[in-house]
Design a protein around this motif. Structure first.
Motif, PDB file in Angstrom:
ATOM      1  N   ASN A 130     -24.422  43.992  10.350  1.00  0.00           N
ATOM      2  CA  ASN A 130     -25.183  44.102  11.599  1.00  0.00           C
ATOM      3  C   ASN A 130     -26.678  43.905  11.387  1.00  0.00           C
ATOM      4  N   SER A 131     -27.101  43.675  10.120  1.00  0.00           N
ATOM      5  CA  SER A 131     -28.524  43.476   9.858  1.00  0.00           C
ATOM      6  C   SER A 131     -29.002  42.187  10.514  1.00  0.00           C
ATOM      7  N   GLU A 132     -30.191  42.227  11.146  1.00  0.00           N
ATOM      8  CA  GLU A 132     -30.721  41.059  11.848  1.00  0.00           C
ATOM      9  C   GLU A 132     -31.489  40.126  10.927  1.00  0.00           C
ATOM     10  N   ASN A 171     -20.926  55.177  12.699  1.00  0.00           N
ATOM     11  CA  ASN A 171     -21.956  54.156  12.888  1.00  0.00           C
ATOM     12  C   ASN A 171     -21.856  53.516  14.265  1.00  0.00           C
ATOM     13  N   ASN A 172     -20.626  53.230  14.683  1.00  0.00           N
ATOM     14  CA  ASN A 172     -20.444  52.584  15.989  1.00  0.00           C
ATOM     15  C   ASN A 172     -20.005  53.559  17.069  1.00  0.00           C
ATOM     16  N   TYR A 211     -19.022  46.971   7.288  1.00  0.00           N
ATOM     17  CA  TYR A 211     -18.654  46.399   8.581  1.00  0.00           C
ATOM     18  C   TYR A 211     -17.750  47.393   9.297  1.00  0.00           C
ATOM     19  N   SER A 235     -25.257  45.729   5.448  1.00  0.00           N
ATOM     20  CA  SER A 235     -24.503  45.810   6.695  1.00  0.00           C
ATOM     21  C   SER A 235     -24.470  44.443   7.360  1.00  0.00           C
ATOM     22  N   GLN A 269     -28.003  36.917   4.860  1.00  0.00           N
ATOM     23  CA  GLN A 269     -27.239  37.646   5.856  1.00  0.00           C
ATOM     24  C   GLN A 269     -25.759  37.444   5.535  1.00  0.00           C
TER      25      GLN A 269
END
Length: 650
Positions: A150-152, A325-326, A246, A148, A210
């Motif tokens: 959005n992974s940090e 997801n969002n 995404y 994803s 990332q």
């Protein structure tokens, strides 16, 4: 106190210099060993640079951790292995100054090989092996679960494995043919190795990174770099693509086929989004009455199939995508237009007229596009008129039948509707044939056909018994088939087909003739009017062009050749009559002398002496004599053989 310390330091330095100058054993620095590069599995040639004029004698040692072990002896040019790990792999090469070590392994790199001459202990040489082995083709395993955006933290993309190499190869990761380097919080490469029992290395390298939305099509691969005695080399893995997740940023509607749609098409409405995975879709259509959006049922998520498409399917459609997801929602709308042509209406719908009448046919249809009209005849499919109105004047029987009105939309290829109307003209039956001749075989089953048309539709009957099949071609046209066995009685009697309706009747006569079909030539068959088939084929000609209009129509004319024969016979008879009269005239005058051999007296009774009868025999064939009879000659008795008597009287 300062002076004693200075003296002691000087004394210590002097002693050290004296020891170096004296050459104390064990303290001399050893020269660096010779480096010999060799591949795993090959044979290493250890060369000892000794100088000897006679038979060579020297010893070979392996030195490991400063411990020497005798491994091979050379005496008088002959060699002998010492027990140990090298016993089965050592042999002399050449004149004895070179030792061959077979089947080199990575373990052979741990020791230094030393050769020492027996004549001079100071004459020795050290050799160090550098062993190499190319790794296998690198394999790569991609992360099939996906990453994803959005992974940090960097997520695992793929793992590269290079097996059985020596020494450890170097690994480099690439994205879209560009090398990747360690980058804090962005790219991390984690490598490890395993030593196999063979001494070879297996390398594991994990790439973590990332990713962003643009990496959804990026290709990753790893490269292994290694060295061999021949130089530097490299091997690459295959390319892999990792699933990248995404959120969608937009949703849109796609309709296929593109362009102008028409009724009957297979139309597919598809909802699309730029997110991965795509959101859950719902498809709605606006209600024309309430103007509210109502959800449509669909078998597939985001796909609505209209098959066949109808004009009722026209309207405003909306695709709505929900991303779980969002927890966001996106939508898009598109107007759908299905072009159509309504059912065609022709008036009058069932026209019935008398011969000589006029008829006007009018065609109407509805469409959301501009219409064009064409009128066609059913039999010929020929365009008769353009426009919604067709005028038929002074109708004849030939004008009866079907007419098509075609309403089409020029701007939408293939969009049209057709209506057929049958025009009926009152009249008695018309026959396809008045008379027919047919060659047949006795005791053979055959099909006889009879075709008629008229309005009202006629009925067909036969004068003999058999199996009858009826077929209505249209409202005015009928075809009857009789299945019958050919017998002598049937051949003699013939077959009659009668068509009748409320306005009259008509007849077709079928004459049967027994023939041997195998001996008939095409010319004789055509002349006799016979068919070489046992089935009477239905004529495709127009009935009114070939049939009699009533049952009392005159018979067909005889062929012209029969009239020529009749004239020839009459002329011959007249010539013979004149010749006889001339001969009789000369005889009476005595101009013709008579002898015993060539003359015979004509003796007649007194009452008949004034009559002379001349017999004239015809050489014509019986059928030609029959033509004479058919042309008006007197009938003969059954026993008459074709003779003619002309009575010449004074």
């Amino acid at each position: 106190m300062g002076l004693p310390r200075l003296f002691c330091a000087f004394l210590l330095a002097f002693c050290c210099c004296s020891r170096r100058a004296a050459g104390v054993p064990g303290e001399a620095e050893q020269p660096a060993p010779e480096l010999l590069e060799v591949e795993v599995g090959s044979t290493a040639l250890l060369k000892c640079p000794v100088h000897s004029q006679g038979n060579l004698s020297l010893d070979w040692f392996s030195v490991h951790k400063e411990k020497q072990a005798l491994i091979y002896r050379v005496r008088q040019g002959q060699g002998q292995s010492e027990p140990g790990e090298y016993q089965d792999r050592l042999s002399l090469h050449g004149r004895g100054a070179t030792l061959a070590l077979a089947h080199v392994t990575p373990h052979d790199e741990r020791s230094v090989f030393l050769c020492r001459s027996k004549r001079s202990r100071s004459q020795e040489h050290r050799i160090q092996l550098q062993v190499y082995k190319a790794p296998e083709e690198p394999s790569i395993q991609v992360n099939t679960v996906g990453i994803s955006v959005n992974s940090e933290e960097p997520e695992e993309i793929a793992t590269c494995v290079g097996r059985n190499g020596y020494p450890i190869p170097q690994v480099t990761w690439y994205k879209n043919r560009q090398p990747l380097k360690e980058e804090k919080n962005r790219v991390h490469i984690q490598s490890s190795q395993i030593v196999e029992s063979s001494g070879l290395y297996t390398l594991h390298s994990i790439l973590k990174a990332q990713l962003v939305k643009e990496d959804k099509d990026s290709q990753f691969y790893c490269e292994l770099s290694y060295r061999l005695p021949s130089g530097n080399h490299m091997k690459e893995s295959k390319d892999v693509t990792v699933p990248v997740f995404y959120p969608a940023e937009k949703v849109w509607v796609e309709v296929t086929p593109m362009g102008m749609l028409k009724e009957g098409d297979r139309v597919e409405i598809r909802c699309l989004a730029d997110g991965n995975p795509p959101p859950h879709f719902s498809i709605s259509k606006q209600n024309h009455s309430t103007m509210e959006m109502e959800e449509e049922k669909s078998d597939q998520d985001g796909i609505l199939v209209l098959e066949p498409a109808r004009k009722e399917h026209s309207g405003l459609y909306e695709c709505q995508g929900l991303d779980f997801n969002n927890m966001g929602s996106l939508s898009d709308q598109q107007e759908l237009l299905v072009n159509y042509v309504s059912d065609v209406d022709v008036s009058p719908a069932t026209p019935e007229l008398q011969e000589g009448s006029d008829l006007t046919l009018t065609c109407k249809a509805e469409s959301n596009q501009a219409l064009e009209y064409h009128w066609l005849r059913e039999k010929t499919e020929k365009v008769l008129e353009k426009g919604p109105v067709l005028h038929l004047r002074d109708l004849k029987r030939e004008a009866a039948g079907g007419y098509f009105c075609v309403a089409s939309v020029p701007s939408v290829p293939g969009l049209n509707r057709t209506q057929l109307v049958h025009v009926a003209v009152y009249g008695p039956p018309w026959m396809a044939f008045k008379e027919r001749k047919l060659g047949v075989k006795e005791n053979e089953v055959m099909n006889l056909t009879c075709e008629a048309s008229g309005h009202p539709q006629p009925t067909i009957s036969w004068n003999i018994n058999g199996t009858v099949h009826k077929q209505d071609k249209d409202a005015q046209h009928v075809l009857s088939t009789l299945n019958v066995l050919v017998t002598p009685e049937l051949v003699e009697k013939g077959v009659e087909c009668v068509a009748s309706n409320s306005l009259g009747r008509n007849t077709t006569l079928i004459f049967l003739e027994l023939v041997n079909l195998t001996t008939l030539t095409p010319d004789s068959t055509t002349t006799a009017g016979l068919s070489t088939s046992t089935h009477l084929s239905t004529s495709t000609a127009s009935p009114h062009a070939r049939a009699n209009s009533t049952s009392t129509e005159k018979k067909l004319k005889e062929p012209e050749s029969q009239g020529v024969v009749i004239v020839a016979v009459i002329v011959s008879i007249l010539v013979l009559a004149v010749l006889g009269a001339v001969l009789y005239f000369f005889y009476k005058k005595g101009k013709l002398p008579c002898g015993r051999s060539g003359k015979q007296e004509i003796t007649l009774p007194p009452s008949r002496k004034s009559e002379i009868v001349v017999e004239v025999k015809s050489d014509k064939l019986p059928e030609e004599m029959g033509l004479l009879q058919g042309s008006g000659a007197d009938k003969r008795a059954p026993g008459d053989q074709g003779e003619k008597y002309i009575d010449l009287r004074h």
